[in-house]
Design a protein around this motif. Sequence first.
Motif, mmCIF file in Angstrom:
data_model
loop_
_atom_site.group_PDB
_atom_site.id
_atom_site.type_symbol
_atom_site.label_atom_id
_atom_site.label_comp_id
_atom_site.label_asym_id
_atom_site.label_seq_id
_atom_site.Cartn_x
_atom_site.Cartn_y
_atom_site.Cartn_z
ATOM 1 N N SER A 63 0.821 -1.202 0.000
ATOM 2 C CA SER A 63 0.000 0.000 0.000
ATOM 3 C C SER A 63 0.860 1.258 0.000
ATOM 4 O O SER A 63 0.641 2.187 -0.778
ATOM 5 N N LEU A 64 1.841 1.292 0.873
ATOM 6 C CA LEU A 64 2.700 2.466 0.970
ATOM 7 C C LEU A 64 3.546 2.638 -0.288
ATOM 8 O O LEU A 64 3.787 3.757 -0.736
ATOM 9 N N THR A 65 3.975 1.525 -0.878
ATOM 10 C CA THR A 65 4.743 1.581 -2.121
ATOM 11 C C THR A 65 3.871 2.121 -3.254
ATOM 12 O O THR A 65 4.320 2.957 -4.050
ATOM 13 N N LEU A 66 2.620 1.677 -3.318
ATOM 14 C CA LEU A 66 1.719 2.191 -4.349
ATOM 15 C C LEU A 66 1.396 3.666 -4.128
ATOM 16 O O LEU A 66 1.236 4.421 -5.086
ATOM 17 N N THR A 67 1.329 4.081 -2.880
ATOM 18 C CA THR A 67 1.133 5.493 -2.584
ATOM 19 C C THR A 67 2.328 6.292 -3.097
ATOM 20 O O THR A 67 2.161 7.352 -3.711
ATOM 21 N N ASP A 68 3.527 5.782 -2.864
ATOM 22 C CA ASP A 68 4.727 6.437 -3.394
ATOM 23 C C ASP A 68 4.661 6.524 -4.919
ATOM 24 O O ASP A 68 4.978 7.567 -5.499
ATOM 25 N N LYS A 69 4.267 5.434 -5.571
ATOM 26 C CA LYS A 69 4.184 5.421 -7.039
ATOM 27 C C LYS A 69 3.140 6.414 -7.537
ATOM 28 O O LYS A 69 3.336 7.070 -8.563
ATOM 29 N N ALA A 70 2.027 6.526 -6.814
ATOM 30 C CA ALA A 70 0.967 7.457 -7.221
ATOM 31 C C ALA A 70 1.420 8.909 -7.104
ATOM 32 O O ALA A 70 0.984 9.758 -7.879
ATOM 33 N N THR A 71 2.287 9.185 -6.147
ATOM 34 C CA THR A 71 2.733 10.560 -5.938
ATOM 35 C C THR A 71 4.048 10.876 -6.650
ATOM 36 O O THR A 71 4.436 12.046 -6.718
ATOM 37 N N GLU A 72 4.730 9.884 -7.168
ATOM 38 C CA GLU A 72 6.017 10.104 -7.849
ATOM 39 C C GLU A 72 5.921 11.119 -8.991
ATOM 40 O O GLU A 72 6.783 11.990 -9.095
ATOM 41 N N PRO A 73 4.908 11.053 -9.854
ATOM 42 C CA PRO A 73 4.831 12.046 -10.932
ATOM 43 C C PRO A 73 4.720 13.488 -10.414
ATOM 44 O O PRO A 73 5.141 14.421 -11.087
ATOM 45 N N LEU A 74 4.187 13.657 -9.224
ATOM 46 C CA LEU A 74 4.058 14.995 -8.655
ATOM 47 C C LEU A 74 5.430 15.580 -8.334
ATOM 48 O O LEU A 74 5.650 16.780 -8.485
ATOM 49 N N LEU A 79 6.123 20.481 -7.775
ATOM 50 C CA LEU A 79 5.101 21.282 -7.109
ATOM 51 C C LEU A 79 5.518 21.545 -5.671
ATOM 52 O O LEU A 79 6.183 20.728 -5.043
ATOM 53 N N LYS A 80 5.102 22.665 -5.143
ATOM 54 C CA LYS A 80 5.447 23.055 -3.779
ATOM 55 C C LYS A 80 4.184 23.416 -3.010
ATOM 56 O O LYS A 80 3.150 23.756 -3.587
ATOM 57 N N ILE A 85 0.188 19.666 -2.145
ATOM 58 C CA ILE A 85 -0.736 18.967 -1.247
ATOM 59 C C ILE A 85 -2.040 18.649 -1.973
ATOM 60 O O ILE A 85 -2.573 17.541 -1.859
ATOM 61 N N GLU A 86 -2.560 19.611 -2.741
ATOM 62 C CA GLU A 86 -3.788 19.359 -3.511
ATOM 63 C C GLU A 86 -3.570 18.220 -4.498
ATOM 64 O O GLU A 86 -4.410 17.313 -4.604
ATOM 65 N N ALA A 87 -2.453 18.228 -5.215
ATOM 66 C CA ALA A 87 -2.158 17.165 -6.180
ATOM 67 C C ALA A 87 -2.002 15.823 -5.479
ATOM 68 O O ALA A 87 -2.470 14.794 -5.980
ATOM 69 N N LEU A 88 -1.369 15.826 -4.300
ATOM 70 C CA LEU A 88 -1.203 14.596 -3.520
ATOM 71 C C LEU A 88 -2.559 14.009 -3.144
ATOM 72 O O LEU A 88 -2.774 12.799 -3.287
#
Length: 187
Positions: A63-74, A79-80, A85-88
């Motif tokens: 789950s945590l690895t997939l969360t990392d993968k989902a946020t990697e493109p951000l 983004l700052k 945070i909105e994109a996350l």
Amino acid sequence: MKLSDPRANRSRQALLNAGIEVFLINPNASLTEVAAIAGVGRATLYRHFETREQLIQELARESLTLTDKATEPLKAKNLKGRAAIEALLHAVMPLANRFHFLLSLWSIAENDPEVTGIYNRQLAELAQLVEQGKQAGEINTNLTTTWIVTMIDSLIYAGWYLVRARECDATEAAESAVQTLFSGISA
């Protein structure tokens, strides 16, 4: 059977997928129930996961690895603060149907040092975004960063709960979380 054996890998993945499916319906399910849904025998099950706790911890790591993968493109978009945070929030809400079961099983998952390490790293990264937002004047500096990070984490879990309950979809959950976080609930 070696873990590099394709058949063993299929069995392991079947057990992980079945674990998610079973624990979404019944967080108290046994390993026997998971094995039945996975279509594997008890010997195969125990070759991969000796205890229910080991399976839950592996699912939490996934789950945590997939969360990392989902946020990697951000991260690539650089983004700052508030925008990040909105994109996350929009990136992680679609994971609700896959990992909602962790809401009730986190006390088992967090006993794994690797799970705790990944989760704490993710919270630290979120704290950096909050600090960036504070420095940019986008986030209230009167609230502690720990409070804000905890609130964001809670909004993610609230969104996952509502998505899983079919009260809203992932986009609505993310938009509601953003609005709650940055505008509050006042009219």
